[in-house]
Design a protein around this motif. Structure first.
Motif, PDB file in Angstrom:
ATOM      1  N   GLN A  12      11.018   8.908   8.912  1.00 28.79           N
ATOM      2  CA  GLN A  12      10.809  10.341   9.067  1.00 28.79           C
ATOM      3  C   GLN A  12      11.061  10.722  10.516  1.00 28.79           C
ATOM      4  O   GLN A  12      10.783   9.950  11.431  1.00 28.79           O
ATOM      5  N   LEU A  13      11.566  11.935  10.732  1.00 28.09           N
ATOM      6  CA  LEU A  13      11.806  12.413  12.087  1.00 28.09           C
ATOM      7  C   LEU A  13      10.552  13.063  12.639  1.00 28.09           C
ATOM      8  O   LEU A  13       9.951  13.928  11.984  1.00 28.09           O
ATOM      9  N   ILE A  14      10.153  12.634  13.827  1.00 26.79           N
ATOM     10  CA  ILE A  14       9.047  13.253  14.555  1.00 26.79           C
ATOM     11  C   ILE A  14       9.672  14.078  15.671  1.00 26.79           C
ATOM     12  O   ILE A  14      10.360  13.529  16.538  1.00 26.79           O
ATOM     13  N   TRP A  15       9.423  15.388  15.659  1.00 22.66           N
ATOM     14  CA  TRP A  15      10.132  16.324  16.524  1.00 22.66           C
ATOM     15  C   TRP A  15       9.313  16.730  17.744  1.00 22.66           C
ATOM     16  O   TRP A  15       8.107  16.973  17.646  1.00 22.66           O
ATOM     17  N   GLY A  16       9.988  16.825  18.884  1.00 19.53           N
ATOM     18  CA  GLY A  16       9.399  17.471  20.036  1.00 19.53           C
ATOM     19  C   GLY A  16       9.460  18.990  19.867  1.00 19.53           C
ATOM     20  O   GLY A  16      10.151  19.494  18.975  1.00 19.53           O
ATOM     21  N   ALA A  17       8.751  19.704  20.739  1.00 15.62           N
ATOM     22  CA  ALA A  17       8.703  21.167  20.656  1.00 15.62           C
ATOM     23  C   ALA A  17       9.982  21.825  21.153  1.00 15.62           C
ATOM     24  O   ALA A  17      10.174  23.026  20.951  1.00 15.62           O
ATOM     25  N   TYR A  66      10.841  21.982   6.418  1.00 15.74           N
ATOM     26  CA  TYR A  66      10.115  22.047   7.678  1.00 15.74           C
ATOM     27  C   TYR A  66       9.635  23.475   7.914  1.00 15.74           C
ATOM     28  O   TYR A  66      10.244  24.431   7.445  1.00 15.74           O
ATOM     29  N   ARG A  67       8.604  23.583   8.730  1.00 18.41           N
ATOM     30  CA  ARG A  67       8.256  24.868   9.304  1.00 18.41           C
ATOM     31  C   ARG A  67       8.363  24.761  10.812  1.00 18.41           C
ATOM     32  O   ARG A  67       8.118  23.688  11.387  1.00 18.41           O
ATOM     33  N   GLN A  68       8.780  25.865  11.434  1.00 20.99           N
ATOM     34  CA  GLN A  68       8.940  25.884  12.888  1.00 20.99           C
ATOM     35  C   GLN A  68       8.143  27.056  13.440  1.00 20.99           C
ATOM     36  O   GLN A  68       8.392  28.203  13.111  1.00 20.99           O
ATOM     37  N   ASP A  69       7.187  26.731  14.310  1.00 26.08           N
ATOM     38  CA  ASP A  69       6.335  27.718  14.939  1.00 26.08           C
ATOM     39  C   ASP A  69       6.506  27.642  16.442  1.00 26.08           C
ATOM     40  O   ASP A  69       6.737  26.563  16.997  1.00 26.08           O
ATOM     41  N   LEU A  70       6.351  28.784  17.104  1.00 25.07           N
ATOM     42  CA  LEU A  70       6.564  28.871  18.548  1.00 25.07           C
ATOM     43  C   LEU A  70       5.701  27.846  19.271  1.00 25.07           C
ATOM     44  O   LEU A  70       4.496  27.734  19.009  1.00 25.07           O
ATOM     45  N   GLY A 121       6.885  21.609  17.591  1.00 24.40           N
ATOM     46  CA  GLY A 121       8.103  21.037  17.032  1.00 24.40           C
ATOM     47  C   GLY A 121       8.207  21.343  15.555  1.00 24.40           C
ATOM     48  O   GLY A 121       7.263  21.826  14.926  1.00 24.40           O
ATOM     49  N   LEU A 122       9.361  21.060  14.989  1.00 21.38           N
ATOM     50  CA  LEU A 122       9.519  21.158  13.541  1.00 21.38           C
ATOM     51  C   LEU A 122       8.495  20.247  12.878  1.00 21.38           C
ATOM     52  O   LEU A 122       8.335  19.085  13.276  1.00 21.38           O
ATOM     53  N   PHE A 136      12.730  25.926   7.441  1.00 23.96           N
ATOM     54  CA  PHE A 136      14.057  25.340   7.367  1.00 23.96           C
ATOM     55  C   PHE A 136      14.102  24.269   6.294  1.00 23.96           C
ATOM     56  O   PHE A 136      13.237  23.396   6.238  1.00 23.96           O
ATOM     57  N   CYS A 137      15.135  24.339   5.481  1.00 25.38           N
ATOM     58  CA  CYS A 137      15.450  23.279   4.538  1.00 25.38           C
ATOM     59  C   CYS A 137      16.538  22.418   5.179  1.00 25.38           C
ATOM     60  O   CYS A 137      17.416  22.935   5.893  1.00 25.38           O
ATOM     61  N   ALA A 138      16.489  21.125   4.954  1.00 22.39           N
ATOM     62  CA  ALA A 138      17.496  20.220   5.501  1.00 22.39           C
ATOM     63  C   ALA A 138      17.831  19.154   4.471  1.00 22.39           C
ATOM     64  O   ALA A 138      17.068  18.923   3.532  1.00 22.39           O
ATOM     65  N   SER A 139      18.986  18.526   4.655  1.00 22.17           N
ATOM     66  CA  SER A 139      19.357  17.424   3.773  1.00 22.17           C
ATOM     67  C   SER A 139      20.033  16.331   4.580  1.00 22.17           C
ATOM     68  O   SER A 139      20.561  16.583   5.671  1.00 22.17           O
TER      69      SER A 139
END
Lengths: 109, 114
Positions: free
Chosen positions: A96-101, B35-39, B42-43, B90-93
């Motif tokens: 799984q990808l762990i994302w930075g902000a 995913y959800r992205q909030d200010l 990160g995603l 966001f949807c991703a594949s």
């Protein structure tokens, strides 16, 4: 816990070089991605590193040090269109990808 | 179509309403993600599917459900929306869920829950 750290915002001048750093702590490690995201748009792939060293792709290069849990993205010959957020994401043991902000890069003329 | 599409582009929703965000890809990718992205954050992964017929929970699954009846479609449902679900989704594949799983993203859905 799992954590990705990168600066919130950076400013650079058109034509210059900028380096965006990323440090990561994950349960297991299966590589690191960099994505670019323009405001209001979807993230798009820039690079992937799984082995130590530098990967060069045109004006963009990405570096990885697995022993230090560290990566950077180097952008050369900056153009105004490079103004965007740059997202660092580490792949954990479950793939799984762990994302930075994200780092918001502002380019000034 | 080429790539991933999402619908709607944006939506304003009253709290307590049910909402389904749609996602379709035509790349025959096995794995799909929401995913959800909030200010300032990160995603964050909500749910994922490694292949048609299977789904899994991500980091923030509460209040959301998904299904993966076929390869192309991966809808996300909010059973009873709450204001904290205001976000960009966001949807991703990706071709696979294993090594080097470069993810391709849809254009996103901006959801506001009032």
């Amino acid at each position: 816990g799992q954590n990705i750290d990168q600066p919130t915002e950076m400013t650079a001048t058109e034509g210059a070089i900028v380096q965006i750093n990323c440090t990561y702590q994950t349960s297991g490690f299966n590589g690191l991605f960099w994505y670019q995201q323009h405001a209001g748009e979807a993230p798009t792939f820039l690079s992937y590193n799984v082995l130590d060293g530098l990967e060069e792709k045109g004006r963009f290069s990405s570096f990885l040090s697995r022993s230090k849990g560290y990566s950077y993205l180097l952008l050369k010959e900056l153009q105004m269109k490079d103004s965007a957020s740059y997202l660092c994401a580490a792949v954990d043991s479950n793939y799984q990808l762990i994302w930075g902000a994200g780092t918001k890069l502002i380019i000034k003329p | 179509i080429a790539g991933i599409t999402q619908a709607p582009t944006s939506q304003i929703l009253a709290a307590g309403r049910r909402m389904t965000l749609r996602c379709t890809q035509d790349m025959r990718h096995n794995a799909m993600y929401w995913y959800r992205q909030d200010l300032g954050l990160g995603l964050r992964l909500i749910h994922y599917s490694n292949t048609a017929g299977t789904t899994g929970k991500g980091e923030v699954p509460d209040g959301y459900s998904v299904s993966r009846a076929n390869t192309d479609d991966f809808p996300l449902t909010l059973a009873s929306a709450v204001p904290s679900q205001t976000s960009v989704y966001f949807c991703a594949s990706s071709k696979t869920s294993g090594n080097y799983n470069e993810q391709f993203f849809g254009p996103g859905t901006r959801l506001t829950v009032l």
